[in-house]
Scaffold this active site. Structure first.
Site, PDB file in Angstrom:
ATOM      1  N   ASP A  33       0.815  -1.217   0.000  1.00 54.14           N
ATOM      2  CA  ASP A  33       0.000   0.000   0.000  1.00 54.14           C
ATOM      3  C   ASP A  33       0.853   1.274   0.000  1.00 54.14           C
ATOM      4  O   ASP A  33       0.674   2.164   0.838  1.00 54.14           O
ATOM      5  CB  ASP A  33      -0.941   0.019   1.217  1.00 54.14           C
ATOM      6  N   GLU A 215     -11.360  -1.992  -3.647  1.00 54.78           N
ATOM      7  CA  GLU A 215     -10.688  -1.319  -2.538  1.00 54.78           C
ATOM      8  C   GLU A 215      -9.597  -0.390  -3.068  1.00 54.78           C
ATOM      9  O   GLU A 215      -9.408  -0.240  -4.268  1.00 54.78           O
ATOM     10  CB  GLU A 215     -10.098  -2.345  -1.565  1.00 54.78           C
TER      11      GLU A 215
END
Length: 342
Positions: A33, A215
């Site tokens: 991420d 997401e």
């Protein structure tokens, strides 16, 4: 002899300079991420660490391994936000620094978004104050918050559940009163509908039922066009990929204003040994002339989403219709030029 030594020295310096102007992926051995903010000549970088928030600072994002770093926050024990800290993002809003992140108390059902504030010009200085939970109505499971301004109004997009149980992850949007307070109801703008968003590994004995995932949404603007790039599929699958939403109407809070493109725009490359590319962010080169994607991926099939995902970056282009062209994930042996400088 002296001239020869000087020549050898200059050649060595030139070779070293050339090496510094190029790089190969991955940028670090691991780091899921990844997110970067460019400010006053420096890249400020972070990624998921799980139990703390750390910020890296460097003039050359390709040289992350040598970047200065600082631990800025460790959560207090025994709180609803003390564990499973995921997908932090650092943003500058109205001259102040904010870091948004998802966290829980060890129970995934309690994952929510939180934010810290630092009023210092330099995020390595000052104090990071906990401002609290960032939640819209209804307050449901939420991760991967991304904030942006549109028409001088502040918004957040994130991934969440429709109800209180884990069935699938959708993309929601809500307006914000200020950087730590939502304004009103959340609005559903995307959910997994296409086959490529619901692919799973059939031999996965751990997570087989839960593959319907949208997401990691990221706001992207280019030549007046507005997009949201998001990740689809379970992160544990090799099919993790990026999809695209385009704003077709004027009302950003109207679900009908958003159009999902029918095909993914960034997928695994078996030829280049890049698997499960996703959860990206975007940044511009220091001189503002280039657009880049920062993302994580695996080097081998079946690596899943625990510990082996590594941060990578590459320059992107733009299609004639104005949509982003992310290309194909480059192999680890591909030599790339660093982002263009002033």
């Amino acid at each position: 002899m002296k001239k020869q030594l000087i020549l050898l020295f200059l050649l060595a310096c030139g070779s070293l300079f050339a090496q510094e102007r190029t790089f190969t992926n991955p940028l670090l051995p691991s780091g899921a991420d990844p997110y970067s903010t460019y400010h006053n000549g420096y890249y400020y970088y972070t990624h998921t660490l799980g139990n703390k928030l750390t910020l890296w600072k460097t003039k050359n994002l390709a040289d992350l391994k040598n970047a200065e770093s600082k631990l800025i926050w460790t959560p207090p024990e025994g709180t609803l936000y003390s564990k499973d800290i995921w997908a932090p993002e650092f943003h500058i809003i109205d001259g102040k620094w904010y870091v948004y992140f998802a966290a829980d108390d060890g129970d995934n059902n309690n994952h929510r978004m939180y934010v810290l504030e630092n009023t210092s010009e330099d995020p390595f200085r000052g104090t990071w104050d906990f401002k609290g939970r960032v939640a819209a109505w209804p307050d449901r499971w939420a991760i991967d918050g991304n904030v942006f301004k549109y028409n001088d109004e502040l918004y957040m997009i994130w991934s969440g559940w429709e109800g209180n149980t884990n069935g699938q992850q959708n993309i929601y949007i809500a307006k914000m009163k200020n950087p730590w307070t939502m304004d009103g109801k959340r609005v559903l703008i995307a959910e997994p509908t296409y086959t490529w968003e619901k692919q799973g590994d059939l031999d996965d004995e751990i997570n087989p039922p839960h593959v319907n995932v949208n997401e990691g949404p990221q706001y992207l603007e280019h030549d007046g066009k507005i997009f949201i790039v998001f990740s689809a599929n379970g992160c544990w699958t090799d099919y993790y990929a990026l999809g695209l939403l385009s704003l077709e109407g004027r009302d950003i809070l109207n679900p009908a204003s958003w159009k999902k493109h029918p095909e993914p725009i960034f997928t695994k490359s078996e030829k280049h040994s890049v698997y499960a590319p996703g959860h990206n962010s975007f940044f511009k080169s220091p001189d503002g002339t280039e657009d880049w994607i920062l993302y994580h991926a695996n080097s081998n099939p079946g690596d899943g989403c625990v510990g082996k995902r590594s941060p990578r970056m590459q320059k992107i282009e733009w299609n004639k219709d104005g949509t982003p062209n992310l290309g194909i994930p480059v192999s680890e042996g591909t030599v790339l030029k660093i982002p263009s400088e002033n």
